[in-house]
Motif scaffolding. Structure first.
Motif, PDB file in Angstrom:
ATOM      1  N   PHE A   1      -8.124   3.296 -10.653  1.00 58.79           N
ATOM      2  CA  PHE A   1      -9.252   2.077  -9.785  1.00 58.79           C
ATOM      3  C   PHE A   1      -9.424   1.142 -11.110  1.00 58.79           C
ATOM      4  O   PHE A   1     -10.032   0.137 -10.297  1.00 58.79           O
TER       5      PHE A   1
ATOM      6  N   ASN B   1      -3.111   2.699  -5.248  1.00 55.57           N
ATOM      7  CA  ASN B   1      -2.536   2.281  -4.847  1.00 55.57           C
ATOM      8  C   ASN B   1      -1.248   1.051  -4.361  1.00 55.57           C
ATOM      9  O   ASN B   1      -0.670   0.727  -3.314  1.00 55.57           O
TER      10      ASN B   1
ATOM     11  N   LEU C   1      -5.198   9.847  -0.741  1.00 54.08           N
ATOM     12  CA  LEU C   1      -5.645   8.447  -1.108  1.00 54.08           C
ATOM     13  C   LEU C   1      -7.309   8.603  -1.569  1.00 54.08           C
ATOM     14  O   LEU C   1      -7.845   9.687  -1.002  1.00 54.08           O
ATOM     15  N   VAL C   2      -7.803   7.957  -2.680  1.00 50.06           N
ATOM     16  CA  VAL C   2      -8.877   7.983  -3.111  1.00 50.06           C
ATOM     17  C   VAL C   2      -9.970   7.095  -3.292  1.00 50.06           C
ATOM     18  O   VAL C   2      -8.925   5.658  -3.471  1.00 50.06           O
ATOM     19  N   ASN C   3     -10.720   6.713  -2.278  1.00 47.42           N
ATOM     20  CA  ASN C   3     -12.546   5.284  -2.945  1.00 47.42           C
ATOM     21  C   ASN C   3     -12.424   5.772  -4.024  1.00 47.42           C
ATOM     22  O   ASN C   3     -12.930   6.396  -3.717  1.00 47.42           O
ATOM     23  N   LYS C   4     -12.595   4.300  -5.017  1.00 49.23           N
ATOM     24  CA  LYS C   4     -13.805   4.228  -5.340  1.00 49.23           C
ATOM     25  C   LYS C   4     -14.361   4.516  -5.294  1.00 49.23           C
ATOM     26  O   LYS C   4     -15.598   4.300  -6.207  1.00 49.23           O
TER      27      LYS C   4
ATOM     28  N   SER D   1      -6.530  -1.558  -8.967  1.00 53.91           N
ATOM     29  CA  SER D   1      -6.699  -1.105  -7.293  1.00 53.91           C
ATOM     30  C   SER D   1      -7.773  -0.527  -7.347  1.00 53.91           C
ATOM     31  O   SER D   1      -8.372   1.050  -7.259  1.00 53.91           O
ATOM     32  N   ASP D   2      -8.681  -0.489  -6.062  1.00 56.69           N
ATOM     33  CA  ASP D   2      -9.954   0.084  -5.255  1.00 56.69           C
ATOM     34  C   ASP D   2      -9.103   0.971  -4.611  1.00 56.69           C
ATOM     35  O   ASP D   2     -10.227   2.318  -4.811  1.00 56.69           O
ATOM     36  N   ASP D   3      -8.391   1.252  -4.116  1.00 56.94           N
ATOM     37  CA  ASP D   3      -8.184   2.448  -3.825  1.00 56.94           C
ATOM     38  C   ASP D   3      -6.622   3.211  -4.754  1.00 56.94           C
ATOM     39  O   ASP D   3      -5.955   2.595  -4.797  1.00 56.94           O
TER      40      ASP D   3
ATOM     41  N   SER E   1       0.654  -1.184  -0.321  1.00 60.85           N
ATOM     42  CA  SER E   1       0.116   0.026   0.104  1.00 60.85           C
ATOM     43  C   SER E   1       1.464   1.447  -0.470  1.00 60.85           C
ATOM     44  O   SER E   1       1.083   1.331   0.701  1.00 60.85           O
TER      45      SER E   1
END
Length: 326
Positions: A186, A161, A136-139, A189-191, A116
């Motif tokens: 994305f 990430n 950090l950005v989440n999908k 990776s989900d992040d 990570s």
């Protein structure tokens, strides 16, 4: 009797093929007079040992064994060279821990942390290691163009990430490029990590330590012919790699000492590669740490081993034998 070494490659990410090439490199580097070698390919669908006659044998996941010439073969050591999941993020390390099979890489926690990028950078920042500004950005949440520009600025890098080999990475220069770059990242990776651009000299520095040896290799300077050190630069020759790097003795010493310190802070194991960028004023900025670095004949680590005047067979033997020392 020779110890049996499984070179574990493949994995479930976009880096599968790169990993298989690393496995071939490692197979050529390990001393076959001392060890019996098998490449083991892992994917979600199958775990198979590649046998000398070109056939394959299914791995019994209960004990990581397989059959060869009517005999049960159970590896004594796993050399993990999966780039991406499950070999770089701690999953496979946990499996081998449960079976009591020694392996070549960092442990579960360190592997997960270094995989990570954002977590690693925030952690090492607490030890005074200089890193780029990032977020950090989440999908499932996303982010607006305005927020990216306000918090990070342009140009910037948008990258998965948890991925490697520069898959899904975009250098973003305009607001219009932000959302397509996020979508691309994305997919891996989900992040997604959004990181401020730093202009400078890019470096890579390998290191390994055993109970009685500490080795920091010569530094490689990376001069990409592209916008950044992307997949084509890494694997299709669109780059100039200079080992040792064209740095002053004083800066060379500072980088190598930082590599050694980071290795110790994290409690790394096996060969790791720390990537940096040197910005104005000879500021050393850490980019990321790779705990299963590429090991093809032209990868950074073999280059650095050659530049150090070390026999790579000796390095491989050090890493394998250190795992059996109590």
């Amino acid at each position: 009797m020779k110890r049996i070494i499984a070179i574990v490659a493949g994995g479930d990410s976009s880096e599968h093929d790169v990993s298989m090439r690393s496995a071939e490199g490692i197979y050529s580097f390990i001393d076959k007079d001392k060890y019996t070698l098998y490449i083991v390919e892992l994917t979600k669908e199958k775990w198979e040992a590649l046998l000398p006659d070109g056939s394959r044998a299914q791995i019994d996941k209960n004990d990581f064994s397989f059959s060869h010439d009517g005999q049960k073969v159970k590896p004594d050591f796993a050399y993990i060279t999966i780039h991406g999941t499950p070999g770089e993020n701690g999953i496979l390390q946990g499996y081998f821990e449960l079976l009591g099979i020694p392996y070549s890489t960092c442990d579960v926690l360190v592997s997960a942390m270094t995989f990570s990028k954002f977590t690693l950078n925030q952690y090492l920042k607490g030890f005074g290691v200089r890193v780029a500004e990032s977020m950090l950005v989440n999908k499932h949440h996303g982010i607006s163009n305005e927020d990216v520009i306000e918090k990070i600025g342009l140009p910037c890098f948008i990258k998965p990430n948890a991925s490697g080999s520069s898959f899904g990475v975009t250098k973003v220069k305009t607001a219009e490029q932000i959302q397509p770059a996020l979508e691309k990242a994305f997919a891996e990776s989900d992040d997604v990590m959004i990181e401020a651009f730093m202009d400078g000299i890019e470096l890579a520095n390998g290191c390994y330590k055993t109970k009685d040896k500490s080795v920091v290799f010569p530094i490689t300077e990376v001069v990409s012919k592209n916008e950044f050190f992307d997949y084509n630069a890494k694997y299709n020759g669109e780059v100039t790699e200079i080992t040792p790097a064209r740095l002053s003795p004083e800066l060379t010493d500072r980088v190598r000492k930082l590599t050694s310190a980071v290795y110790d802070i994290l409690g790394c194991k096996g060969i790791v590669r720390v990537d940096y960028i040197i910005t104005e004023g000879e500021k050393i900025n850490m980019l990321e740490i790779n705990t299963t670095p590429g090991m093809t004949a032209t990868s950074f680590i073999p280059q650095q081993v050659r530049a150090a005047g070390i026999d790579i067979k000796e390095v491989m033997t050090d890493i394998i034998e250190d795992s059996f020392q109590k």
